[in-house]
Design a protein around this motif. Structure first.
Motif, mmCIF file in Angstrom:
data_model
loop_
_atom_site.group_PDB
_atom_site.id
_atom_site.type_symbol
_atom_site.label_atom_id
_atom_site.label_comp_id
_atom_site.label_asym_id
_atom_site.label_seq_id
_atom_site.Cartn_x
_atom_site.Cartn_y
_atom_site.Cartn_z
ATOM 1 N N GLY A 60 -8.015 -8.014 1.191
ATOM 2 C CA GLY A 60 -7.528 -7.550 2.607
ATOM 3 C C GLY A 60 -6.529 -6.412 2.579
ATOM 4 O O GLY A 60 -6.119 -6.096 3.519
ATOM 5 N N THR A 61 -6.501 -5.949 1.220
ATOM 6 C CA THR A 61 -5.622 -4.812 1.072
ATOM 7 C C THR A 61 -6.142 -3.867 0.201
ATOM 8 O O THR A 61 -6.901 -4.437 -0.860
ATOM 9 N N ASP A 62 -5.743 -2.564 0.071
ATOM 10 C CA ASP A 62 -5.970 -1.838 -1.108
ATOM 11 C C ASP A 62 -4.947 -1.772 -2.151
ATOM 12 O O ASP A 62 -4.985 -1.125 -3.133
ATOM 13 N N GLY A 63 -3.944 -2.553 -1.799
ATOM 14 C CA GLY A 63 -2.703 -2.535 -2.640
ATOM 15 C C GLY A 63 -2.830 -3.950 -3.686
ATOM 16 O O GLY A 63 -3.733 -4.698 -3.625
ATOM 17 N N PRO A 64 -1.799 -4.276 -4.077
ATOM 18 C CA PRO A 64 -0.236 -3.797 -3.791
ATOM 19 C C PRO A 64 0.145 -2.430 -4.474
ATOM 20 O O PRO A 64 -0.761 -1.978 -5.517
ATOM 21 N N ASP B 134 0.615 -1.131 -0.067
ATOM 22 C CA ASP B 134 0.135 -0.024 -0.079
ATOM 23 C C ASP B 134 0.795 1.261 0.172
ATOM 24 O O ASP B 134 2.135 1.240 0.051
ATOM 25 N N ASP B 135 0.288 2.397 -0.051
ATOM 26 C CA ASP B 135 1.127 3.631 -0.124
ATOM 27 C C ASP B 135 1.620 3.885 1.033
ATOM 28 O O ASP B 135 2.945 4.419 1.059
ATOM 29 N N ALA B 136 1.068 3.456 2.198
ATOM 30 C CA ALA B 136 1.978 3.806 3.556
ATOM 31 C C ALA B 136 3.394 2.985 3.498
ATOM 32 O O ALA B 136 4.513 3.218 3.937
ATOM 33 N N ALA B 137 3.350 1.808 3.201
ATOM 34 C CA ALA B 137 4.482 0.915 2.728
ATOM 35 C C ALA B 137 5.797 1.613 1.832
ATOM 36 O O ALA B 137 6.756 1.457 2.012
ATOM 37 N N ALA B 138 4.989 1.909 0.515
ATOM 38 C CA ALA B 138 5.912 2.550 0.006
ATOM 39 C C ALA B 138 6.676 4.009 0.494
ATOM 40 O O ALA B 138 7.765 4.012 -0.016
ATOM 41 N N HIS B 139 5.973 4.784 1.373
ATOM 42 C CA HIS B 139 6.435 5.652 1.944
ATOM 43 C C HIS B 139 7.724 5.193 2.764
ATOM 44 O O HIS B 139 8.848 6.093 2.994
ATOM 45 N N VAL B 140 7.433 4.025 3.533
ATOM 46 C CA VAL B 140 8.713 3.576 4.359
ATOM 47 C C VAL B 140 9.987 3.325 3.629
ATOM 48 O O VAL B 140 10.983 3.609 3.840
ATOM 49 N N LEU B 141 9.787 2.703 2.330
ATOM 50 C CA LEU B 141 10.608 2.429 1.512
ATOM 51 C C LEU B 141 11.118 3.564 0.875
ATOM 52 O O LEU B 141 12.444 3.733 0.681
ATOM 53 N N ASN B 142 10.515 4.217 0.615
ATOM 54 C CA ASN B 142 10.938 5.854 -0.124
ATOM 55 C C ASN B 142 12.085 6.314 0.982
ATOM 56 O O ASN B 142 13.023 7.128 0.590
ATOM 57 N N ALA B 143 11.862 6.264 2.138
ATOM 58 C CA ALA B 143 12.850 6.864 3.150
ATOM 59 C C ALA B 143 14.270 6.489 2.737
ATOM 60 O O ALA B 143 15.264 7.062 3.159
ATOM 61 N N GLY B 144 14.321 5.201 2.525
ATOM 62 C CA GLY B 144 15.834 4.639 1.914
ATOM 63 C C GLY B 144 16.258 4.654 0.701
ATOM 64 O O GLY B 144 17.182 4.134 0.226
ATOM 65 N N ALA C 27 -2.716 -10.376 7.969
ATOM 66 C CA ALA C 27 -2.148 -11.023 6.741
ATOM 67 C C ALA C 27 -1.032 -10.319 6.116
ATOM 68 O O ALA C 27 -0.216 -11.149 5.502
ATOM 69 N N ARG C 28 -1.063 -9.183 6.069
ATOM 70 C CA ARG C 28 -0.067 -8.346 5.456
ATOM 71 C C ARG C 28 1.434 -8.691 6.113
ATOM 72 O O ARG C 28 2.342 -8.679 5.489
ATOM 73 N N TYR D 260 -15.124 -16.956 -0.756
ATOM 74 C CA TYR D 260 -16.413 -17.535 -0.432
ATOM 75 C C TYR D 260 -17.061 -16.629 0.516
ATOM 76 O O TYR D 260 -17.777 -17.222 1.575
ATOM 77 N N GLY D 261 -16.508 -15.504 0.889
ATOM 78 C CA GLY D 261 -17.428 -14.511 1.637
ATOM 79 C C GLY D 261 -16.410 -13.283 1.823
ATOM 80 O O GLY D 261 -15.770 -13.154 1.199
ATOM 81 N N GLU D 262 -17.066 -12.521 2.939
ATOM 82 C CA GLU D 262 -16.192 -11.146 3.414
ATOM 83 C C GLU D 262 -14.859 -11.548 3.765
ATOM 84 O O GLU D 262 -14.637 -12.698 4.527
ATOM 85 N N SER D 263 -13.858 -10.712 3.383
ATOM 86 C CA SER D 263 -12.704 -10.961 3.946
ATOM 87 C C SER D 263 -12.206 -9.957 4.808
ATOM 88 O O SER D 263 -12.493 -8.915 4.858
ATOM 89 N N ARG D 264 -11.207 -10.232 5.492
ATOM 90 C CA ARG D 264 -10.638 -9.145 6.520
ATOM 91 C C ARG D 264 -9.138 -9.673 6.643
ATOM 92 O O ARG D 264 -8.788 -10.772 6.481
#
Length: 695
Positions: free
Chosen positions: A503-507, A455-465, A556-557, A690-694
């Motif tokens: 379970g995610t808006d990403g990758p 997700d974007d938050a994870a990309a920001h973490v990588l961006n720092a380095g 799960a992430r 087969y159903g809603e995920s989280r």
């Protein structure tokens, strides 16, 4: 590149526009009304340019045509100077394009009667490009107008010299005709008529052109020379004035084309010209297409050329059929309008380029016989993009012709022969594809660096380095870090569709083809090995973003990144704890996301522990075998392995047998359906839950 899945466009749409069969000599009846402007859309390497080149080849020497790449500084013609920008007083990208199109359309095809001439457009372009570059003082206007009139007269050959040339040709032809006194006379009449018409009616066409400009009312009053003077001055005005001047120039192009189609030529079904415009999504392309559609809408309907353009556009949500457009059931088909639409934009018909199906990819191999499943791997990896599939097929075919095996796991590393020596050294096919899909080296490096992010938050973490690098690989000192938002915007601009995982808006990089190539780039960089510490460090930094509270199962992430570094024992223990929640759909969704994790550099993943040491616990053994086999089956280059799929089936049955009634039903459904889907080349994270995920 061979074209696939474009049958309707090649054999129905364009023949309807130009009135000529694409593969035969039959002239077709042109329906009344006006043709639509066809814009074929698709992502990078979906075959847009190849489609236009194929059309150009099909109609070569059969009708007037012109091709222009509106995304290239030289319109795609090597040796041509760069297109003018908007700061040039006497030229613009549109005026340069009109010069270029006029030159192409003026070339007489061998199998086409007559030659197109462009007096109106020539007069307009001469006016705007030859007008003095500095501002004109009011007192200088009459003199400037006289200079323009003189220039237009000089552009016409001397009338007396013209008549002498025609008389000479007639004297040369007459003895030959008299000697034949038979069929030869008929053979000479047509070319002689074309010569005489072209030569004698030059001044007349010039006069008609000036009359047409006089009626345009570019300015409030005056003759043709005055209107052309106003055109030149308006061209040097602000953006709105220049666009209006360009509108008149495009109208002149269409009027000159229409003027060629006399009543007799229309009755004889003389084919229409064909304009092929590539990359109309670019700034120049959008301006040109907008002007064309407005002229199409505002000017009286006359004989118009066929126009086929291509643009970068999002892929269809669902893979299309082999055709890009509906078949024609009437004489007019859906490509002509008898009425005037409400808006100019309604003159454009946008046709998405269909993705290739499996049979079309297999057809690319021709007589070569690849290993079983090779075409299937290429079809899934390319997501049906013609250019990606073609490159992979060509790399595999080269291997086949050398009588060497084509291992699916090594497909992306096969060398590919480049079209020309100046393209550089031979590259692995994955690197060649990445250079075509993301031409800018810095963008490519940055996208690969962000690819592990979910997700974007994870990309920001990588961006720092992130440290930008020179093409040679060394860091750029003091270089500004490009924001994550800019990279996300770039993906949208390049029409890389975003397909969220469960379970995610990403990758962050959501298109499966681009993601697979970038992950492979991270795993095996040309010229340098990816250090295991670098891979592990990235995923360890990312997984700590997600909840790991001891009182709750791991996110799960978190487990996705854990599996990417081979920590299967942690993943299995966390999934076992999740089973206690009796949320079978959520558990399967988590498994989908976890097993979509990229495989670390080096050998394929191996169990961190031996399932036989699971203390006799069948559920733990089932979870561990399920994770390992599904992960291995979800590698982008994996083919269905019956042994692994049978194991997945057995483990799902074990989970069903050891679950309560509600979860048992879900696990049993997965037991019945997942193996079938895996055998049909589906992978995590796209298996149903087969159903809603989280998470």
């Amino acid at each position: 590149m061979t074209l696939y899945g474009r049958t309707a466009l090649l054999d129905a749409v364009v023949p309807s526009l130009v009135g000529l069969q694409s593969g035969g000599a039959a002239r077709l009846r042109i329906p009344g009304g006006s043709p639509l402007l066809i814009v074929c859309g698709g992502g990078r390497l979906t075959g847009k340019t190849a489609l236009l080149k194929d059309l150009s080849d099909r109609y070569a020497q059969r009708l007037p045509q012109a091709y222009a790449d509106l995304g290239a500084a030289d319109f795609g013609r090597p040796g041509l100077a760069s297109v003018a920008d908007e700061t040039t007083a006497n030229a613009s990208g549109t005026s340069d394009l009109l010069f270029y199109l006029m030159d192409g359309l003026s070339q007489k095809p061998n199998e086409f009667g007559g030659k197109l001439s462009f007096p109106r457009l020539t007069q307009g372009l001469l006016a705007v490009t030859s007008w003095q570059s500095v501002a004109v003082q009011p007192a200088e206007l009459p003199a400037a107008r006289r200079r323009l009139a003189g220039l237009l007269r000089e552009s016409q050959p001397d009338l007396q010299e013209r008549n002498q040339r025609v008389a000479g040709w007639i004297r040369q032809v007459t003895p030959a005709a008299a000697a034949g006194l038979g069929p030869g006379v008929g053979e000479l009449v047509a070319p002689l008529t074309d010569i005489v018409t072209t030569e004698l009616f030059g001044p007349r066409a010039n006069k008609h052109g000036l009359s047409w400009w006089a009626e345009r009312r570019v300015g409030p009053q005056g003759d043709g020379h005055s209107q052309l003077t106003d055109l030149a001055m308006r061209f040097r005005g602000d953006g709105g004035d220049r666009r209006r001047a360009e509108h008149h120039l495009v109208a002149a192009l269409l009027e000159d084309i229409a003027d060629h189609y006399t009543w007799l030529r229309l009755k004889n079904r003389v084919p229409r010209p064909l304009l092929l415009l590539d990359n109309v999504h670019t700034p120049l392309g959008r301006a040109v297409l907008d002007t064309l559609t407005r002229v199409w809408h505002d000017e009286p309907a006359r004989t118009r050329p066929g126009i086929v353009a291509t643009a970068l556009a999002e892929e269809p949500a669902v893979p299309g059929s082999a055709d890009t457009a509906p078949s024609t059931r009437s004489a007019a088909g859906p490509f002509w309008r008898q009425d005037r639409p409400q808006t100019a934009a309604d003159w454009v018909l946008r046709l998405p380029l269909a993705r290739l199906d499996l049979d079309e990819v297999a057809e690319m191999f021709g007589a070569d016989r690849p290993e079983p499943g090779t075409a299937h791997v290429i079809h899934r990896l390319s997501a049906g993009r013609a250019g990606v599939a073609d490159a992979l097929v060509q790399a595999a075919r080269r291997r086949i012709r050398l009588h060497e095996p084509v291992e699916h796991g090594a497909l992306l590393d096969l060398p590919i022969e480049l079209p020309a020596p100046e393209d550089g050294p031979t590259l692995p096919v994955y690197e060649r594809l990445l250079r075509l899909l993301t031409p800018d080296g810095e963008t490519r490096e940055r996208l690969a660096y962000y690819t592990p992010a979910l997700d974007d938050a994870a990309a920001h973490v990588l961006n720092a380095g992130y440290a930008p690098r020179h093409p040679g690989g060394e860091p750029v000192e003091g270089a500004a870090v490009v924001p994550v938002a800019g990279t996300r915007s770039l993906l949208r601009q390049e029409c890389w569709d975003h397909r969220p995982w469960p379970g995610t808006d990403g990758p962050f990089v959501g298109h499966p083809t681009l993601r697979a190539l970038l992950v492979h780039d991270l795993r095996t960089r040309t010229g340098r090995a990816v250090e295991a510490e670098e891979w592990t460090g990235s995923h360890e930094r990312l997984r700590i973003l997600y909840p790991t509270d001891a009182a709750e199962p791991h996110d799960a992430r978190y487990l996705h990144h854990s599996l990417a570094i081979g920590d299967t024992d942690l993943v299995v223990r966390a999934l076992l704890r999740r089973l206690a929640g009796q949320d079978a759909p959520g558990w399967l969704a988590a498994l989908n996301l976890i097993c979509a994790a990229p495989h670390p550099p080096g050998n394929a993943a191996e169990p961190a522990t031996d399932p036989r040491t699971a203390g006799g616990d069948p559920v733990r053994q089932a979870v561990e075998l399920l994770v390992l086999n599904l992960w291995l089956q979800s590698h982008p280059l994996a083919h269905p392995d019956q042994q692994k799929i049978n194991s997945i089936r057995l483990q799902l049955l074990t989970l069903a047998q050891n679950s309560a009634v509600g979860p048992q039903k879900v696990f049993y459904q997965a037991y019945e359906e997942w193996p079938q889907l895996l055998n049909r080349w589906l992978q995590a994270p796209d298996l149903p839950n087969y159903g809603e995920s989280r998470t």
